[in-house]
Design an enzyme around this catalytic site. Structure first.
Site, mmCIF file in Angstrom:
data_model
loop_
_atom_site.group_PDB
_atom_site.id
_atom_site.type_symbol
_atom_site.label_atom_id
_atom_site.label_comp_id
_atom_site.label_asym_id
_atom_site.label_seq_id
_atom_site.Cartn_x
_atom_site.Cartn_y
_atom_site.Cartn_z
ATOM 1 N NE ARG A 115 -0.137 2.218 -5.940
ATOM 2 C CZ ARG A 115 -1.269 2.196 -6.638
ATOM 3 N NH1 ARG A 115 -1.287 2.750 -7.824
ATOM 4 N NH2 ARG A 115 -2.352 1.654 -6.136
ATOM 5 C CB CYS A 161 -15.259 3.123 -29.877
ATOM 6 S SG CYS A 161 -14.900 3.379 -31.576
ATOM 7 C CD GLU A 162 -15.971 3.010 -23.286
ATOM 8 O OE1 GLU A 162 -16.045 2.121 -24.144
ATOM 9 O OE2 GLU A 162 -16.762 3.119 -22.352
ATOM 10 N N GLY A 220 0.765 -1.243 0.000
ATOM 11 C CA GLY A 220 0.000 0.000 0.000
ATOM 12 C C GLY A 220 0.791 1.286 0.000
ATOM 13 C CE1 TYR A 251 -9.276 1.593 -9.542
ATOM 14 C CE2 TYR A 251 -7.223 1.973 -10.701
ATOM 15 C CZ TYR A 251 -8.122 1.103 -10.121
ATOM 16 O OH TYR A 251 -7.837 -0.237 -10.108
ATOM 17 C CD GLU A 256 0.897 -9.551 1.097
ATOM 18 O OE1 GLU A 256 0.730 -10.764 1.208
ATOM 19 O OE2 GLU A 256 -0.055 -8.742 1.099
ATOM 20 N N PRO A 257 4.699 -5.102 -0.770
ATOM 21 C CG PRO A 257 6.879 -4.326 -1.046
ATOM 22 C CD PRO A 257 6.054 -5.323 -0.263
ATOM 23 N NE ARG A 295 -3.489 2.793 -11.306
ATOM 24 C CZ ARG A 295 -3.265 3.944 -10.739
ATOM 25 N NH1 ARG A 295 -2.705 4.921 -11.420
ATOM 26 N NH2 ARG A 295 -3.603 4.154 -9.498
HETATM 27 N N1 LLP Z 1 -1.316 -7.220 -0.693
HETATM 28 C C1 LLP Z 1 -2.628 -7.344 -0.935
HETATM 29 C C2 LLP Z 1 -3.388 -8.371 -0.221
HETATM 30 C C3 LLP Z 1 -3.267 -6.515 -1.864
HETATM 31 O O1 LLP Z 1 -4.562 -6.646 -2.078
HETATM 32 C C4 LLP Z 1 -2.495 -5.545 -2.565
HETATM 33 C C5 LLP Z 1 -3.119 -4.681 -3.567
HETATM 34 C C6 LLP Z 1 -1.120 -5.454 -2.293
HETATM 35 C C7 LLP Z 1 -0.568 -6.307 -1.344
HETATM 36 C C8 LLP Z 1 -0.213 -4.495 -2.996
HETATM 37 O O2 LLP Z 1 -0.566 -3.160 -2.786
HETATM 38 P P1 LLP Z 1 0.357 -1.990 -3.370
HETATM 39 O O3 LLP Z 1 1.663 -2.020 -2.623
HETATM 40 O O4 LLP Z 1 0.578 -2.238 -4.800
HETATM 41 O O5 LLP Z 1 -0.427 -0.761 -3.118
HETATM 42 N N2 LLP Z 1 -5.513 -1.510 -9.326
HETATM 43 C C9 LLP Z 1 -5.321 -0.516 -8.293
HETATM 44 C C10 LLP Z 1 -4.575 -1.055 -7.121
HETATM 45 C C11 LLP Z 1 -5.246 -2.242 -6.487
HETATM 46 C C12 LLP Z 1 -4.468 -2.806 -5.346
HETATM 47 C C13 LLP Z 1 -5.055 -4.093 -4.909
HETATM 48 N N3 LLP Z 1 -4.339 -4.750 -3.874
HETATM 49 C C14 LLP Z 1 -4.591 0.677 -8.910
HETATM 50 O O6 LLP Z 1 -4.294 0.642 -10.087
HETATM 51 O O7 LLP Z 1 -4.358 1.655 -8.227
#
Ligand code: LLP
Length: 431
Positions: free
Chosen positions: A293, A361-362, A248, A334, A290-291, A330
């Site tokens: 992004r 086409c959107e 996150g 969002y 669990e990173p 994205r």
């Molecule tokens: N662990 C779990 C259980 C998760 O559900 C996620 C992301 C992560 C780790 C990794 O999170 P991060 O470090 O990447 O923030 N599609 C959306 C993001 C959805 C994230 C879903 N879960 C976007 O494009 O912003």
């Protein structure tokens, strides 16, 4: 520059990992995803080494591969000695095909199918993160039928909503993921798993949201999760061996974004954890993060060729590119904001407001709305930055658009790690 892997060379072209983006665009065509492997490795190493340092060797980073999944990234994770998080049979299959060690795979998902569970258990996946009671029973049954014992973590809703910049504590959170704490559901699940002969209760997990810049919600989540670790110890005399705090952590999409250094974040959370363990007399569990992004996001850009430029007087100027929502959904999902550059005149100063439009086409198929850019002409290369996460992995074939290739650059060498799709690929499954 938005990312430290980007720069401008003497020809005034954008570079990534020291390589000329325009040269790569000529070589591979556009749209094109380019990623800097050294930055990805550096980010993995920062998490890996900080977790080791602040948890005295008792920590592990799991790359959340939903952010960007292909065989190559799993090979990189293997070489960097990290674990991974997969969330579907497809991600698991890809990781196994890349020879990623199964014991370092954590399998998530709020609705794993029997086939997926069976596939994971057969391949000796390290941990399955259970989401609900019904699933727990199915994991136990499938493990039994295969004569195996499965090590499980429990996905917990800690009651912290950090999806907005301002985090809020909620009572009963409305989420499709995991077991609620406050209703006693989480405790019921642990008790039930303890009585399942094919399950081993190993740990608990939470994930409070994505693209978060604030430290407080993470600290708060750690405290809540430790409260539960203690409750399990007190009520059931069971020691939780692993605490997985999810991902996150925010990245830089815009100049105004100011992410926390990941090592600082890990240090701050570790202080909370050491304090709680000492106060409550708990043996510190292994800490996992669990990173997704923050490992790949800033390491990637997407390069497009500009086509038509449509200036509607007193309304808006549309700059159309040869990609769009199919390679980056994205904005349409969002309204995410991005920074962009004209790669072939990279230091040109912004002079006009434009909207970057895709070719689907959107009407909502935009990449950026009303952003300040230098004058853009048809034929220019437009680079959109920080597209390494949740772009390729969320791409689609809408309008029968082939997916762009992914080129990895490293130490002056460019390598295709995902081929460009062809029209033939598009009809592969058509009968
Ligand atoms: N662990 C779990 C259980 C998760 O559900 C996620 C992301 C992560 C780790 C990794 O999170 P991060 O470090 O990447 O923030 N599609 C959306 C993001 C959805 C994230 C879903 N879960 C976007 O494009 O912003």
């Amino acid at each position: 520059m938005i990312s430290k892997c980007l720069d401008i060379n003497s020809e005034n072209h954008l570079t990534i990992g020291g390589m000329d983006v325009c040269t790569l665009a000529e070589k591979y065509g556009t749209p094109l995803y380019i990623m800097d492997e050294n930055l990805i490795r550096e980010n993995l190493a920062t998490y890996r080494d900080s977790l080791n340092k602040f948890y005295n060797g008792n920590g592990m980073v799991l790359y959340a591969s939903k952010a960007f999944s292909c065989k190559h990234i799993y090979k990189v994770c293997k070489e960097e000695n990290t674990g991974i998080d997969v969330v579907s049979g497809g991600e698991l299959y890809t990781a196994l095909k890349a020879d990623f060690p199964a014991e370092k795979i954590y399998f998530h998902g709020n609705n794993k199918t029997n086939d997926e569970i069976k596939f994971a258990v057969e391949n000796n996946v390290g941990r399955i993160v259970a989401d609900n009671l019904e699933e727990l029973e199915r994991i136990n049954k499938i493990a039994g039928s295969l004569g195996k014992k499965v090590s499980v973590l429990f996905r917990i809703k800690p009651g912290i909503d950090a999806h907005t910049h301002q985090f809020i504590m909620t009572g009963q959170i409305d989420s499709k993921f995991g077991f609620a704490l406050e209703t006693g559901e989480a405790m019921t699940a642990i008790k039930s798993a303890l009585s399942c002969e094919n399950l081993e209760v190993t740990g608990i997990h939470c994930h409070i949201g994505s693209q978060i810049f604030d430290l407080e919600p993470f600290k708060e989540a750690a405290k809540v999760m430790f409260g539960f670790v203690k409750q399990i110890k007190d009520e059931l005399n069971v020691e939780i061996k692993e605490l997985n705090l999810g991902g996150g952590f925010g990245i830089k999409y815009l100049e105004s974004d100011d992410p926390i250094e990941y090592s600082k974040y890990i240090e701050a959370v570790s202080e909370v954890i050491h304090e709680v363990c000492e106060k409550e007399g708990i043996n510190p569990p292994k800490i996992l993060m669990e990173p997704g992004r923050s490992i790949v996001g800033e390491a990637g850009i997407t390069v497009y060729t500009v086509g038509s430029v449509k200036d509607i007087p007193n309304v808006r100027k549309y700059v159309s590119i040869d990609g769009g929502m199919t390679d980056n959904p994205r904005f349409i999902l969002y309204q995410s904001e991005y920074s962009a550059l004209v790669a072939n005149r990279a230091d040109a100063k912004p002079s006009e407001k434009v909207t970057i439009a895709g070719k689907c086409c959107e009407s909502g198929d935009l990449i950026a709305k009303d952003i300040m850019m230098p004058e853009i002409k048809s034929g220019d290369y437009l680079a959109v930055m920080s597209t390494g996460a949740y772009n390729y992995s969320m791409s689609s074939n809408y309008n029968r658009t082939p997916k762009p290739p992914v080129v990895m650059v490293k130490n002056g060498v460019d390598t295709v790690v995902v081929k460009r799709e062809t029209y033939e690929d598009l009809i592969r499954n058509d009968l």
